[in-house]
Design an enzyme around this catalytic site. Structure first.
Site, PDB file in Angstrom:
ATOM      1  N   CYS A  46      -5.466  -3.193 -14.205  1.00 24.59           N
ATOM      2  CA  CYS A  46      -5.386  -2.101 -13.232  1.00 24.59           C
ATOM      3  C   CYS A  46      -4.377  -2.364 -12.120  1.00 24.59           C
ATOM      4  O   CYS A  46      -4.343  -1.654 -11.131  1.00 24.59           O
ATOM      5  CB  CYS A  46      -6.758  -1.795 -12.659  1.00 24.59           C
ATOM      6  SG  CYS A  46      -7.474  -3.184 -11.771  1.00 24.59           S
TER       7      CYS A  46
ATOM      8  N   GLU B 127      -7.995 -11.710 -10.457  1.00 26.24           N
ATOM      9  CA  GLU B 127      -6.872 -11.553  -9.520  1.00 26.24           C
ATOM     10  C   GLU B 127      -6.415 -12.889  -8.968  1.00 26.24           C
ATOM     11  O   GLU B 127      -5.476 -12.955  -8.185  1.00 26.24           O
ATOM     12  CB  GLU B 127      -7.291 -10.690  -8.326  1.00 26.24           C
ATOM     13  CG  GLU B 127      -7.928  -9.392  -8.693  1.00 26.24           C
ATOM     14  CD  GLU B 127      -8.217  -8.530  -7.474  1.00 26.24           C
ATOM     15  OE1 GLU B 127      -7.313  -7.776  -7.093  1.00 26.24           O
ATOM     16  OE2 GLU B 127      -9.325  -8.606  -6.932  1.00 26.24           O
TER      17      GLU B 127
ATOM     18  N   ARG C 280     -14.902  -0.345  -7.887  1.00 23.15           N
ATOM     19  CA  ARG C 280     -14.704  -1.706  -7.398  1.00 23.15           C
ATOM     20  C   ARG C 280     -15.414  -1.798  -6.056  1.00 23.15           C
ATOM     21  O   ARG C 280     -15.210  -0.945  -5.188  1.00 23.15           O
ATOM     22  CB  ARG C 280     -13.220  -1.996  -7.203  1.00 23.15           C
ATOM     23  CG  ARG C 280     -13.014  -3.273  -6.420  1.00 23.15           C
ATOM     24  CD  ARG C 280     -11.591  -3.681  -6.339  1.00 23.15           C
ATOM     25  NE  ARG C 280     -10.867  -2.957  -5.312  1.00 23.15           N
ATOM     26  CZ  ARG C 280      -9.559  -3.065  -5.147  1.00 23.15           C
ATOM     27  NH1 ARG C 280      -8.857  -3.805  -5.964  1.00 23.15           N
ATOM     28  NH2 ARG C 280      -8.943  -2.410  -4.191  1.00 23.15           N
TER      29      ARG C 280
ATOM     30  N   HIS D  35       0.805  -1.222   0.000  1.00 24.44           N
ATOM     31  CA  HIS D  35       0.000   0.000   0.000  1.00 24.44           C
ATOM     32  C   HIS D  35       0.828   1.257   0.000  1.00 24.44           C
ATOM     33  O   HIS D  35       0.456   2.259  -0.616  1.00 24.44           O
ATOM     34  CB  HIS D  35      -1.036  -0.020   1.116  1.00 24.44           C
ATOM     35  CG  HIS D  35      -2.174  -0.805   0.639  1.00 24.44           C
ATOM     36  ND1 HIS D  35      -3.117  -0.244  -0.178  1.00 24.44           N
ATOM     37  CD2 HIS D  35      -2.402  -2.121   0.691  1.00 24.44           C
ATOM     38  CE1 HIS D  35      -3.919  -1.202  -0.556  1.00 24.44           C
ATOM     39  NE2 HIS D  35      -3.505  -2.352  -0.046  1.00 24.44           N
TER      40      HIS D  35
ATOM     41  N   ARG E  27     -10.837   2.421  -5.706  1.00 23.46           N
ATOM     42  CA  ARG E  27     -10.736   1.488  -4.571  1.00 23.46           C
ATOM     43  C   ARG E  27     -11.642   1.990  -3.442  1.00 23.46           C
ATOM     44  O   ARG E  27     -11.196   2.743  -2.577  1.00 23.46           O
ATOM     45  CB  ARG E  27      -9.291   1.404  -4.081  1.00 23.46           C
ATOM     46  CG  ARG E  27      -8.320   0.740  -5.035  1.00 23.46           C
ATOM     47  CD  ARG E  27      -6.928   0.652  -4.394  1.00 23.46           C
ATOM     48  NE  ARG E  27      -6.087  -0.321  -5.051  1.00 23.46           N
ATOM     49  CZ  ARG E  27      -5.128  -0.019  -5.935  1.00 23.46           C
ATOM     50  NH1 ARG E  27      -4.888   1.226  -6.260  1.00 23.46           N
ATOM     51  NH2 ARG E  27      -4.391  -0.974  -6.475  1.00 23.46           N
TER      52      ARG E  27
HETATM   53  C1  PEP Z   1      -4.650  -5.753  -7.956  1.00 29.61           C
HETATM   54  O1  PEP Z   1      -4.693  -6.713  -7.193  1.00 29.61           O
HETATM   55  O2  PEP Z   1      -3.938  -5.715  -8.977  1.00 29.61           O
HETATM   56  C2  PEP Z   1      -5.445  -4.544  -7.678  1.00 29.61           C
HETATM   57  C3  PEP Z   1      -5.517  -3.568  -8.544  1.00 29.61           C
HETATM   58  O3  PEP Z   1      -6.076  -4.495  -6.471  1.00 29.61           O
HETATM   59  P1  PEP Z   1      -5.351  -4.070  -5.089  1.00 29.61           P
HETATM   60  O4  PEP Z   1      -3.969  -3.617  -5.402  1.00 29.61           O
HETATM   61  O5  PEP Z   1      -6.199  -2.998  -4.494  1.00 29.61           O
HETATM   62  O6  PEP Z   1      -5.405  -5.349  -4.325  1.00 29.61           O
HETATM   63 MG    MG Z   2      -6.221  -6.778  -5.687  1.00 33.98          MG
END
Ligand code: PEP
Ligand code: MG
Length: 579
Positions: free
Chosen positions: A504, A433, A335, A191, A299
């Protein structure tokens, strides 16, 4: 001057003052006092102790009857504060060893923590050690008269140093004032990395012990382009980096100004959609400034900042309506909540053994239906204000997708019955994912209007490499042949069925993968706003034919490092200044 190497996750250079989010906010020196000062020092400790008890009692009263776990923690802390053993030992250290009160607190609490750690590993002991640390902080706050800085309101620009930034912490940051990040842990898709890229500020993670190497107020240089942090730089180094910082900023500005209004189109006429990833409506300014055609990933879980103050349908609705207003008619892909795992553990008491394989994302929503319904109602209602698409995160089977779609349909019916308007043409999609979703893509596609590949998770689940673990960061390889095969499959199957696909994950914002992704058939990239100009620059310089050749070749490599090297060379050929 100390130079530390880590993992570069967001490019650029910055010099600034360090703000440490960990225990170093109270650097305590070993300090003895003259015998005559002992009564004064014990009195200081008594006052600090009484104030800490009073503060906790006040907090517990204010929260009583609200959220269970938080009150429970406060009560446990109160018990610890009233524990005569702890208080007596601190007093003894002051009287017997003539320690200053601060050092006596630090010394005794550290001893407690060590004993707890020695008793055993596991959640119970870790939580008790954390309790002692919190008590220590509370004492020290009162003794030193220092308040923990409220990170949502900083009065000057700072570089945030932390062990690992949690999404809750990043959600509460005063983003205007943060100019860089450095963390002990984390990887390219942690993050900290995602937030740094979305803020367009440099960041280095995986530094192992940066929190132990700095104290609040130190001067730091973050060299996000080379994965380096310099603590207390000498004059010459600081001068060199000031120049680098200026040049980099000017270059970035020039690039985004030059490219903002140009089409993202290859020289042979293939038009690409460039979309932005955002966490909050406030990020939209940066998205538009960098020429985004829309939002490809909102997000929404970033609305969850404080477990004591959960968002209502109204909170969701207001945020989504604002997002549409700011986007001025461009599309937003929302999302649904990706709660759980590393993100916003709402009930801190129910820790899972393997949270990334646990109750996260759509699984969390399907087990917290009322919360899910409230979000869907808000999304549908807000769809009146702008073009909307909705996607479900972490779908791993057709049944799960159908369950989520059923709830969406029920929500639609309820709104119709209530005569609440919403747009009739909302596209519904999934994030790919999990390898099972990529493997079953042909089956899933029949039930959706579009898909978006979340490579951040797809890579970690395919390669069994935790995206947050800096120790195995070398195993987390976007160019791994297994990942490329899954991407190829998703893109080919979607093209056969004429269903749009976007990507993404962070890969979409890294220019080294742009040619490959184009060549594999990707036509929608969604990435942090600040990365879009560079991606557009690559797109405008490579023909589709060339990109397809590169992709075909890349698929033949058996080793991700070779693939990456090849992609680097090909990108440099068309963009000599890249990297
Ligand atoms: C991903 O997993 O590529 C994504 C865009 O979601 P996050 O990074 O929020 O898990
Ligand atoms: Mg993800």
């Amino acid at each position: 001057m100390l130079i530390k190497k880590g993992i570069s996750v967001a490019p650029g250079f910055v010099i600034g003052e360090c703000y440490c989010l960990d225990s170093n906010e109270f650097p305590i020196q070993r300090r003895s006092i003259p015998a005559a000062d002992v009564p004064r020092e014990t009195a200081r400790f008594q006052v600090a102790h009484a104030s800490a008890v009073e503060e906790l009692q006040g907090l517990a009263e204010r929260l009583s009857g609200k959220i269970g776990p938080t009150v429970g923690i406060l009560e446990a802390h109160l018990k610890l504060l009233q524990d005569q053993g702890l208080v007596r030992q601190i007093n003894e250290e002051i009287v017997r060893n003539r320690y200053a009160a601060e050092y006596a607190v630090y010394h005794v609490c550290r001893r407690y923590r060590k004993r707890l750690t020695a008793l055993g590993e596991g959640d119970f002991f870790a939580a008790r050690a954390q309790d002692i640390q919190d008590i220590e902080r509370r004492f020290l706050t009162h003794l030193t008269g220092r308040r923990r800085v409220d990170i949502s309101k900083l009065d000057k620009p700072v570089i945030v140093v932390a062990h690992e930034l949690t999404p809750t912490e990043t959600a509460g940051l005063d983003r205007e004032k943060i100019i860089g990040f450095a963390t002990d842990g984390g990887g390219r898709t942690s993050h900290t990395a995602i937030i740094a890229r979305s803020l367009g500020i440099p960041a280095v993670v995986g530094l192992d012990s940066i929190t132990a190497d700095v104290v609040g107020g130190d001067t730091l240089i973050i060299d996000g382009s080379n994965g380096m942090v310099i603590v207390q730089p000498d004059e010459e180094t600081e001068k060199k980096y000031r120049a680098l910082e200026r040049n980099y900023r000017n270059l970035e500005l020039k690039l985004s100004e030059e490219l903002r209004d140009l089409e993202a189109e290859t020289p042979d006429g293939c038009r690409i959609r460039l979309l932005a990833n955002i966490d909050r409506p406030d990020d939209i300014r940066a998205a538009l400034d960098n020429g985004a055609d829309g939002v490809g990933l909102y997000r929404t879980e970033f609305l969850y900042v404080d477990p004591r103050d959960l968002p209502t349908e109204r909170t969701h609705y207001e945020a989504y309506r604002r997002a549409h207003a700011e986007m001025g008619g461009r599309e937003v892909v929302f999302r649904t909540l990706d709660l759980g795992a590393d993100k916003f553990d709402l009930d801190g008491t129910s820790k899972e053994k393997n949270p990334f394989l646990g109750c996260r994302a759509i699984r969390h929503s399907l087990r917290n239906i009322e919360m899910f319904r409230a979000q869907l109602r808000a999304l549908l209602r807000a769809s009146e204000h702008g073009p909307t698409r909705i996607m479900f995160p972490m779908i791993s089977s057709l049944q799960e997708l159908r369950q989520a779609k059923d709830i969406l349909e029920q929500t639609r019916q309820k709104l119709r019955a209530e005569k609440v308007p919403f747009a009739p043409d909302i596209g519904v999609g999934i994030m790919v994912e999990v390898p099972s979703a990529a493997l079953l893509i042909d089956m899933l596609l029949d039930d959706v209007d579009f898909v978006s590949v979340g490579t951040n998770d797809l890579i970690q689940y395919t390669l069994a490499a935790d995206r947050l673990n800096e120790k195995i960061a070398d195993l987390y390889q976007p160019a791994h042949p297994a990942v490329l095969r899954l991407l190829q499959r998703v893109l080919e199957e979607s093209a056969k069925r004429e269903k749009p696909v976007s990507l993404c994950g962070e890969m979409a914002g890294e220019p080294v993968y742009t040619i490959l992704l184009l060549g594999l058939g990707l036509r929608e990239f969604s990435a942090a706003p600040a990365t879009l100009p560079e991606i557009k620059q690559v797109i405008r310089k490579v023909t589709l034919k060339e990109a397809q050749e590169v992709a075909q070749k890349a698929l033949l490599f058996r080793d991700a490092t070779e693939t990456l090297e090849f992609l680097r060379k090909r990108t440099k050929r068309i963009l000599p200044d890249a990297f």
